[in-house]
Enzyme design. Structure first.
Site, PDB file in Angstrom:
ATOM      1  N   LYS A 216       0.835  -1.203   0.000  1.00  0.00           N
ATOM      2  CA  LYS A 216       0.000   0.000   0.000  1.00  0.00           C
ATOM      3  C   LYS A 216       0.872   1.256   0.000  1.00  0.00           C
ATOM      4  CE  LYS A 216      -3.622   2.696   0.286  1.00  0.00           C
ATOM      5  NZ  LYS A 216      -4.668   2.749   1.311  1.00  0.00           N
TER       6      LYS A 216
ATOM      7  N   LYS B 244      -1.144  11.705   5.213  1.00  0.00           N
ATOM      8  CA  LYS B 244      -0.941  10.704   6.279  1.00  0.00           C
ATOM      9  C   LYS B 244      -0.164   9.508   5.734  1.00  0.00           C
ATOM     10  CE  LYS B 244      -3.196   7.122   7.081  1.00  0.00           C
ATOM     11  NZ  LYS B 244      -4.234   6.102   7.099  1.00  0.00           N
TER      12      LYS B 244
END
EC number: 1.1.1.60
Lengths: 293, 293
Positions: free
Chosen positions: B173, B241
């Site tokens: 990811k 983030k």
């Protein structure tokens, strides 16, 4: 309808297969190259040699140029015994070289004074695309000249877009190189991140392929990185040349391009590693070496 | 074969449609969310509310977690009234949140002490993919646990890859976010370069789509940039983030990521422009503003 007589200048890696495809499509070709050795394969297929660009311009209705860099294009078009010396109103010159957009605009203006239409028509797709006749061709120049060149461009490529006025083809090519360089660099960082995290980078590529990270670069150049196979493809020294055009144009525009600037540094470093003849996806070597591999 | 009882923790933008898809597929769901309002749409479809993650762990065979960040996952798994307090050997926990790879590995070790298998299973594809059940799911953890979770994951996504051991899903990811951010930034620079060169950026995108510059980002996010439509998609504050996870992990690995570092600065600037709720392709605004637009 009689097919136009075609002149072709520059018979290197891209020019040779492109010129051959025009012969195969039934066009009569007159060819010019600085190196006599480059002429042989074309003459064997029935092309006729000319002694200069100027001589070509006397016989051809439409002229193609496929040379390396801005000064080369200037030389064959505007230099001694250049096209401009014999060029006449109604001729179309299609320059497939990748050069600076501003230079393309200026040369178009010079040729327009003689009634000659210059189209800038740089390509993407590399030697494989040139041989297969599947190049992407990005064209700038007058619509009327584009229409006249289109049947010949359709022999050479698939995705042929008339982007806009003179220079617009070169601008699109510059954009192409910005995106290709940036995507290669991002893929190189991602695959290095995976490997350094002790994760199978090939599996990561598989996982990313179908989603938003999916790209032609992840597919083709990502595979090259995994295999460590950096045979070109597209040579890093030519990508460096193109990024120089990008950054020089950006300088003139007063435009900051932080990512392109950074990717150019990676390509510079790649040439410092002696990898100028390798595919530009070898950029991953720079990322790896920088952190100790 | 009896279907396992499913526990679901976190019913936000991604959790809610994912949990609903499991109900539609015939699974019995017990759900937990910190905000009672989040429970309502699930209870309306027959799910049963639990008072804590721990209570869920008592009744569920397989538990899904879909919360925001590393501390949230730690809280529901290892904190007071967390899953670990009632979890038992043979249970599988599927964490679909995007968190730090190292944290995922450490939590997997803690849960393994109780015989609980933790799979890290972050996704790509956004809210639209969650609703449609077409997410890309990148999974890390034991193969046996992956096999048990697979029938449920197949309800939620299409491209489901078991990348490797614990943390490998989070690494994939992170790689996804590296590539997406880098490609968005490169496309933003290219389209700005075109516009500032007085060339139609939409035509440039057309010209680039079929070739090596082609990508899902050029297609989807390039279109957003041309339309100036930055409704998310994927919010830039969440991309920030995720890039924080990337750069923090790279710091721990001793790995320099010059492109990702630069793209993160563009996202930081985007938040400085008050665009944290906008799609991260709004990065083009930073490129534009930087040079005077």
């Amino acid at each position: 309808m009689t097919k136009p007589v075609v002149g072709y200048i520059g018979l290197g890696i891209m020019g040779r297969p492109t010129a051959l495809n025009l012969i195969k499509a039934g066009y009569t070709l007159h060819v010019y190259a600085r190196r006599a050795a480059s002429l042989a394969p074309l003459l064997a297929e029935g092309a006729q040699a000319a002694a200069s660009p100027c001589e070509l311009a006397r016989v051809a209705d439409i002229l193609f140029v496929n040379v390396s860099d801005t000064p080369d294009v200037e030389q064959v078009l505007l230099g001694e015994q250049g096209v401009i010396e014999a060029g006449r109103a109604g001729q179309v010159v299609v320059d497939m070289s990748t050069i600076a957009p501003l230079a393309a605009r200026q040369m178009a203006e010079r040729l327009a004074e003689r009634g000659i239409d210059l189209l800038d028509a740089p390509v993407s797709g590399g030697e494989a695309g040139a041989i297969a006749g599947t190049l992407s061709i990005m064209v700038g120049g007058k619509a009327s000249a584009f229409e006249r060149a289109l049947p010949l461009l359709q022999v050479l490529g698939k995705n042929i877009v008339h982007v806009g006025d003179s220079g617009a083809g070169q601008v699109a090519k510059a954009c192409n190189q910005i995106v290709v360089a940036g995507t290669i660099a991002a893929v190189a960082e991602a695959l290095t991140f995976a490997r350094r995290s002790d994760v199978d980078a090939a599996k990561v590529r598989d996982a990313l392929m179908g989603g938003f990270a999916g790209s032609k670069i992840l597919e083709v150049h990502g595979k090259r990185m995994l295999d460590g196979d950096f045979r070109p493809g597209f040579k890093s020294r030519l990508h460096q040349k193109d990024m120089h055009i990008v950054l020089e144009t950006a300088r003139q525009l007063g435009l900051a391009l932080p990512i392109s600037s950074q990717t150019t540094q990676l390509i510079n470093a790649l040439l410092g590693l002696g990898q100028g003849e390798m595919d530009s996806s070898a950029m991953i070597k720079v990322i790896e070496r920088m952190s100790g591999d």
